[in-house]
Scaffold this active site. Structure first.
Site, PDB file in Angstrom:
ATOM      1  N   ILE A 214       4.147 -13.764  -7.942  1.00  0.00           N
ATOM      2  CA  ILE A 214       3.074 -14.309  -8.784  1.00  0.00           C
ATOM      3  C   ILE A 214       3.317 -13.972 -10.259  1.00  0.00           C
ATOM      4  O   ILE A 214       3.125 -14.805 -11.142  1.00  0.00           O
ATOM      5  CB  ILE A 214       1.703 -13.775  -8.302  1.00  0.00           C
ATOM      6  N   ALA A 281       1.080  -6.362 -11.539  1.00  0.00           N
ATOM      7  CA  ALA A 281       1.855  -5.489 -10.638  1.00  0.00           C
ATOM      8  C   ALA A 281       0.943  -4.956  -9.542  1.00  0.00           C
ATOM      9  O   ALA A 281      -0.198  -4.568  -9.808  1.00  0.00           O
ATOM     10  CB  ALA A 281       2.459  -4.330 -11.428  1.00  0.00           C
ATOM     11  N   ALA A 290      -6.944   6.403   9.737  1.00  0.00           N
ATOM     12  CA  ALA A 290      -6.653   7.565  10.583  1.00  0.00           C
ATOM     13  C   ALA A 290      -5.175   7.935  10.526  1.00  0.00           C
ATOM     14  O   ALA A 290      -4.812   9.089  10.787  1.00  0.00           O
ATOM     15  CB  ALA A 290      -7.068   7.270  12.024  1.00  0.00           C
ATOM     16  N   ASN A 339      -9.957  -5.475   4.771  1.00  0.00           N
ATOM     17  CA  ASN A 339      -8.892  -5.914   5.683  1.00  0.00           C
ATOM     18  C   ASN A 339      -8.436  -4.737   6.536  1.00  0.00           C
ATOM     19  O   ASN A 339      -8.257  -3.632   6.012  1.00  0.00           O
ATOM     20  CB  ASN A 339      -7.715  -6.473   4.860  1.00  0.00           C
ATOM     21  N   TYR A 345      -5.581  -0.462  -0.212  1.00  0.00           N
ATOM     22  CA  TYR A 345      -5.374  -1.687  -1.010  1.00  0.00           C
ATOM     23  C   TYR A 345      -6.725  -2.323  -1.361  1.00  0.00           C
ATOM     24  O   TYR A 345      -6.977  -2.683  -2.532  1.00  0.00           O
ATOM     25  CB  TYR A 345      -4.508  -2.649  -0.200  1.00  0.00           C
TER      26      TYR A 345
END
Ligand SMILES: NC(=O)c1ccc[n+]([C@@H]2O[C@H](COP(=O)([O-])OP(=O)(O)OC[C@H]3O[C@@H](n4cnc5c(N)ncnc54)[C@H](O)[C@@H]3O)[C@@H](O)[C@H]2O)c1
Length: 440
Positions: A214, A281, A290, A339, A345
């Site tokens: 990207i 970036a 876990a 997610n 993230y």
């Protein structure tokens, strides 16, 4: 990675077979090219309720270069001005305006509903204006054929021309993979644009993570729009970085954005200051919480969020970001929907959204700089090519356009934020996700 299913449904037997099986029918999206910079057909300008901005809107629509035709039988774009809808009854006019024309819209068309921010003092107005959001999001899901629908909220007292850059973007092939979005403008006056074909002429833009994916596309689109680009990536990616930079006449800056002196080195590479700062970036280090060691957690937070906060703060306070500057950060729909396996993230990307919403208004007031973010959905890059096949296929199809986006779709959105004309676009998070079902 090639989307073979999209190719299959582009053939007559493939279309027949997939229709019979009730499978998704992605329409090929028409993106910006030098030869086809505009939508292919006229624009219909409709109004519901009593609008106070009819003339101003007509001016902004004329500036898109599209022919506005009240009788257009097959419009490529439809703009419904619903700023005057202030009651539940008034919504009848929204139906009355769009119901007769929605089916006649050309494939790959654009519907833009213009609203105004819901009021905190008038709950009837607030209900009616909020209703437009549900309306547009539903329309985006049902119109099909590669068409999109968005809601743009223009506040009372908006400066003349404030909405122009946004309408240009939404009513063009540049927004091919953006649908079901709500964009809330401010009253700020646009900075002048001398040449609409090169709106970033004379401006310097820094793009992080520009060696590939990207980021390389963002660098390329900003260069196309006239910017001098400084392309930054880690020293390990130097070969790709130099190749990208050479192709664009850009400056390569091999630098790890997490380095303590990153902001100082960026400032040194831009002696006349920066006009556009694109934080692209990003890394993933997926594991369920876990099983996630502290170092994987920390790496992701450091690259995706902490370095974004640090460099933005330092470049703003040192005055390296010029007045009229634009900061564009990169979130993700993972930061909106969450997610499995991506607590680190998703936390980092949600953090980016927090940064944009909080800093946007202050950066504009104190430095004349806007702060926005793109939140990509499933984009065809090396990052998503590494996703296991079935999850990848689900990611591609689970959106209103039934396909993944391309890096250029994100890049076009970044370029719209970066424009001098986009001063009224601030604190916004634009999903570039084909209206993904995730976090919708
Ligand atoms: N591809 C997608 O579907 C998708 C979806 C949502 C969000 N995003 C976000 O978009 C951005 C770009 O994604 P992409 O798919 O092009 O990824 P990519 O992995 O192809 O490219 C990322 C680039 O960032 C560079 N980079 C990583 N760490 C760096 C550091 N510390 N300093 C400088 N450069 C560094 C990498 O070397 C690489 O060139 C990321 O922020 C990513 O999280 C991507």
């Amino acid at each position: 990675m090639a989307d073979r299913y999209l190719h299959l449904t582009g053939t007559a037997p493939g279309r027949f077979l997939t229709r019979r099986l009730g499978l998704p029918q992605p329409a090929p999206l028409r993106r910006w090219t030098l030869e086809t910079p505009r939508l292919d057909g006229p624009l219909l300008h409709l109004t519901a309720g009593d609008s106070a901005i009819t003339d101003e809107l007509a001016k902004a629509l004329a500036a898109t270069g599209l022919t506005v035709d009240a009788q257009a039988a097959r419009p490529a774009g439809i703009v419904l001005d619903a700023t005057g809808v202030t009651s539940a009854r008034g919504l009848t006019e929204v139906h009355a305006a769009l119901h007769p024309v929605v089916r006649s819209q050309a494939p790959g068309g654009r519907i833009v509903v213009i609203g105004t921010p819901p009021s905190s003092e008038d709950h009837h107005q607030a209900a009616a204006q909020q209703a437009l959001e549900g309306f547009v999001r539903s329309l985006g899901k049902e119109i099909g054929r590669g068409s999109t629908a968005q809601l743009v909220r223009i506040p009372a007292g908006a400066a003349p021309g404030a909405a122009e850059s946004t309408l240009r973007f939404l009513l063009s092939p540049r927004s091919a993979y953006v649908s079901g979005q709500v964009i809330e403008l401010t009253t700020a006056a646009p900075d002048p644009v001398a040449d609409q074909d090169a709106p970033l002429a004379g401006r310097t833009a820094l793009v992080t993570g520009a060696a590939r994916g990207i980021g390389a596309s963002v660098a390329s689109v900003l260069a196309r729009d006239g910017a001098h680009v400084i392309a930054l990536d880690v020293p390990q990616a130097q070969d790709d970085l130099v190749r990208t930079a050479d192709r664009l006449g850009a400056t390569a800056l091999p630098l790890d954005i997490t380095a303590p002196d990153a902001a100082a080195r960026i400032a040194a590479a831009a002696p006349d200051g920066l006009d556009v700062l694109v934080h692209n970036a990003g890394i993933t280090r997926d594991r369920r919480l876990a099983n996630m060691p502290a170092d994987r957690w920390a790496q992701v937070i450091d690259v995706n969020l902490d370095s974004v906060l640090r460099t933005t703060d330092e470049l703003l306070t040192s005055g390296t970001l010029n007045r009229g500057g634009r900061v564009v950060a990169t979130a993700s729909i993972a930061g909106i929907a969450g997610n499995n396996g991506q607590t680190n993230y998703a936390a980092s990307k949600a953090g980016v959204i927090g940064l944009v919403r909080s800093l946007g208004p202050r950066a504009a007031a104190e430095h004349g700089v806007t702060v926005n973010a793109v939140a990509p959905g499933f984009i065809e890059t090396k990052m998503t090519a590494a996703v296991p096949l079935f999850i990848r296929e689900a990611g591609r199809r689970m959106n209103s356009l039934s396909q993944g986006g391309l890096p250029v779709d994100v890049a076009e959105a970044v370029a719209w934020f970066a424009q001098p004309g986009s001063a009224a676009v601030n604190g916004q998070v634009l999903r570039v996700c084909g209206q993904s079902l995730l976090g919708a």
